[in-house]
Structures are given as structure tokens and as C-alpha cells.
Design a protein around this motif. Structure first.
Motif, short mmCIF file in Angstrom:
data_model
loop_
_atom_site.label_atom_id
_atom_site.label_comp_id
_atom_site.label_asym_id
_atom_site.label_seq_id
_atom_site.Cartn_x
_atom_site.Cartn_y
_atom_site.Cartn_z
N PHE A 100 0.84 -1.20 0.06
CA PHE A 100 0.15 0.06 0.04
C PHE A 100 1.04 1.12 -0.04
CE2 PHE A 100 -2.23 3.54 2.49
CZ PHE A 100 -3.27 3.42 1.58
N LYS A 101 0.66 2.29 -0.91
CA LYS A 101 1.47 3.45 -0.88
C LYS A 101 0.55 4.58 -0.28
CE LYS A 101 4.06 4.85 -3.85
NZ LYS A 101 5.36 4.77 -3.49
N CYS A 102 1.23 5.32 0.38
CA CYS A 102 0.76 6.28 1.37
C CYS A 102 1.89 7.53 1.05
CB CYS A 102 0.60 6.01 2.80
SG CYS A 102 -0.03 7.20 3.58
N GLY A 103 1.65 8.39 0.23
CA GLY A 103 2.52 9.57 -0.14
C GLY A 103 3.86 8.74 -0.50
N SER A 104 4.92 9.01 0.13
CA SER A 104 6.34 8.48 -0.26
C SER A 104 6.56 7.09 0.59
CB SER A 104 7.22 9.63 -0.01
OG SER A 104 7.23 10.65 -0.74
N LEU A 105 5.77 6.60 1.27
CA LEU A 105 5.90 5.21 1.90
C LEU A 105 5.27 4.33 1.37
CD1 LEU A 105 5.34 6.34 5.62
CD2 LEU A 105 7.39 6.06 4.47
N THR A 106 5.69 3.05 1.43
CA THR A 106 4.93 1.89 0.67
C THR A 106 5.06 0.93 1.87
OG1 THR A 106 5.97 2.11 -1.34
CG2 THR A 106 5.28 0.09 -0.84
N ALA A 107 3.99 0.32 2.32
CA ALA A 107 3.84 -0.77 3.37
C ALA A 107 4.64 -2.01 3.01
CB ALA A 107 2.32 -0.94 3.61
#
Length: 108
Positions: A100-107
């Protein structure tokens, strides 16, 4: 004269539509700003890596990702331990799919 009335009516309709979209955007931004403020206040203890309390977990489950993810910049992402954050969110009962992408983060 009839053409002028139609043109004026069309212009008025376009103006109303644009105003509606602008108000929705402003209301959406205001809503998201409030949601982020409540989330941060409820989850301050996570900065010390303490177990989230019930209020924090409630906010983690209820705060829309559309309000949080757009503000996660690469600079902010560099400061975040994504494994810790995703683990806390999952422990509070919110599903975070792998990748899952949240802004510049990927779970993970």
C-alpha cells in the motif's frame, strides 16, 4: 435578445458549478486538517514508542487515508520507521495491505 439570455444563463451555471467545486475543496481541506490534528493529539505517545491507547487506535481506524497520505513527503518518510508505523496501525485493527502506498511510503 434570446441568445443573450441563454449565454447569461450558461455563464451563471458554470459559475455555480465552479463555486461548488471550490467550496468542496476548501471544506475538504479544512476537514482533513482537523482530522490530522485530532490524530496527532491522540497518538503523541507513539513518538516515544509507547503502546497506543484506545483513543489513538480509534483515530488510526477512523482517520481517512486521503487526509494523511498526501502530506507524507520524501523528507517526512525518511524520518519514519515504516515497519513500526504499519505494525501499530495493524495492531489497532486497521487493514494495511502489503505494498500500500501512502505518500512517499510503501507498506512492507
Amino acid at each position: 435578445m434570446e441568445k443573450e439570455k441563454r449565454d447569461a444563463l450558461k455563464a451563471l451555471i458554470v459559475l455555480v458549478l465552479i463555486s461548488g467545486f471550490t467550496l468542496d475543496y476548501v471544506a475538504g481541506e479544512s476537514y482533513c486538517r482537523a482530522q490530522r490534528r485530532v490524530l496527532v493529539n491522540a497518538c503523541k505517545r507513539l513518538l516515544l514508542r509507547l503502546t497506543p491507547n484506545a483513543e489513538c487506535c480509534d483515530r488510526l481506524r477512523k482517520t481517512p487515508t486521503r487526509c494523511v497520505c498526501p502530506i507524507v513527503t520524501p523528507q517526512m518518510a525518511a524520518l519514519i520507521d515504516v515497519n513500526y508505523v504499519v505494525g501499530v496501525i495493524r495492531s489497532c485493527g486497521r487493514r494495511v495491505p502489503h505494498g500500500f502506498k501512502c505518500g512517499s511510503l510503501t507498506a512492507p
